[in-house]
Design a protein around this motif. Structure first.
Motif, PDB file in Angstrom:
ATOM      1  N   SER A  45     -39.484  10.523  23.586  1.00 50.45           N
ATOM      2  CA  SER A  45     -38.608  10.535  24.026  1.00 50.45           C
ATOM      3  C   SER A  45     -37.114  10.466  22.181  1.00 50.45           C
ATOM      4  O   SER A  45     -37.394  10.634  21.170  1.00 50.45           O
ATOM      5  CB  SER A  45     -38.234   8.245  24.113  1.00 50.45           C
ATOM      6  N   ASN A  46     -35.735   9.505  22.795  1.00 48.68           N
ATOM      7  CA  ASN A  46     -34.832  10.147  22.192  1.00 48.68           C
ATOM      8  C   ASN A  46     -35.005   8.995  21.102  1.00 48.68           C
ATOM      9  O   ASN A  46     -34.721   9.115  19.918  1.00 48.68           O
ATOM     10  CB  ASN A  46     -33.579   9.914  22.208  1.00 48.68           C
ATOM     11  N   GLU A  47     -35.138   7.885  22.071  1.00 49.54           N
ATOM     12  CA  GLU A  47     -35.432   6.120  20.795  1.00 49.54           C
ATOM     13  C   GLU A  47     -36.789   6.514  19.864  1.00 49.54           C
ATOM     14  O   GLU A  47     -36.374   6.627  18.566  1.00 49.54           O
ATOM     15  CB  GLU A  47     -35.983   5.341  21.377  1.00 49.54           C
ATOM     16  N   ALA A  48     -37.939   7.671  19.754  1.00 44.80           N
ATOM     17  CA  ALA A  48     -38.817   7.418  18.555  1.00 44.80           C
ATOM     18  C   ALA A  48     -38.146   8.597  17.694  1.00 44.80           C
ATOM     19  O   ALA A  48     -38.558   8.461  16.958  1.00 44.80           O
ATOM     20  CB  ALA A  48     -40.167   8.134  20.003  1.00 44.80           C
ATOM     21  N   ARG A  49     -37.364   9.897  18.239  1.00 43.90           N
ATOM     22  CA  ARG A  49     -36.824  10.484  17.597  1.00 43.90           C
ATOM     23  C   ARG A  49     -35.982  10.094  16.164  1.00 43.90           C
ATOM     24  O   ARG A  49     -35.752  10.205  15.295  1.00 43.90           O
ATOM     25  CB  ARG A  49     -36.323  12.008  18.085  1.00 43.90           C
ATOM     26  N   ALA A  50     -35.613   8.957  16.914  1.00 42.23           N
ATOM     27  CA  ALA A  50     -33.570   8.397  16.096  1.00 42.23           C
ATOM     28  C   ALA A  50     -34.919   7.480  15.183  1.00 42.23           C
ATOM     29  O   ALA A  50     -34.772   7.337  14.034  1.00 42.23           O
ATOM     30  CB  ALA A  50     -33.223   7.715  16.886  1.00 42.23           C
ATOM     31  N   ALA A  51     -36.022   6.480  15.739  1.00 44.21           N
ATOM     32  CA  ALA A  51     -36.995   6.248  15.012  1.00 44.21           C
ATOM     33  C   ALA A  51     -37.569   6.632  13.770  1.00 44.21           C
ATOM     34  O   ALA A  51     -37.851   6.097  12.048  1.00 44.21           O
ATOM     35  CB  ALA A  51     -38.229   5.354  15.742  1.00 44.21           C
TER      36      ALA A  51
END
Length: 80
Positions: A45-51
């Protein structure tokens, strides 16, 4: 004319096409991601990538230069 197919709000990969896994840190020396992070990137997800992107700057200390290598084993000075 807007092309919605090519305009995406995805977190881009940090890959810089220097794909070498450090033998001790087990991180790519180019992008500092682990093998698992690299292989799963397109499914994250974008959230996992951003993290992961936020964590990458803290990983630079985990990669140390390897001393010697083949040239040192053979007694040859490194070429500059």
């Amino acid at each position: 004319m807007s092309d919605d197919v090519w305009n995406r709000d995805e977190v881009q990969s940090p890959c810089i096409k220097i794909c070498v896994i450090h033998p001790e840190a087990r991180l790519c020396t180019g992008c500092l991601r682990s093998i698992d992070e690299i292989t799963q990137w397109s499914k994250m997800s974008n959230e996992a990538r951003a993290a992961i992107m936020a964590e990458l700057p803290t990983r630079t200390g985990q990669i140390t230069k390897r001393r010697g290598g083949r040239a040192a084993r053979l007694g040859n000075p490194p070429r500059i």
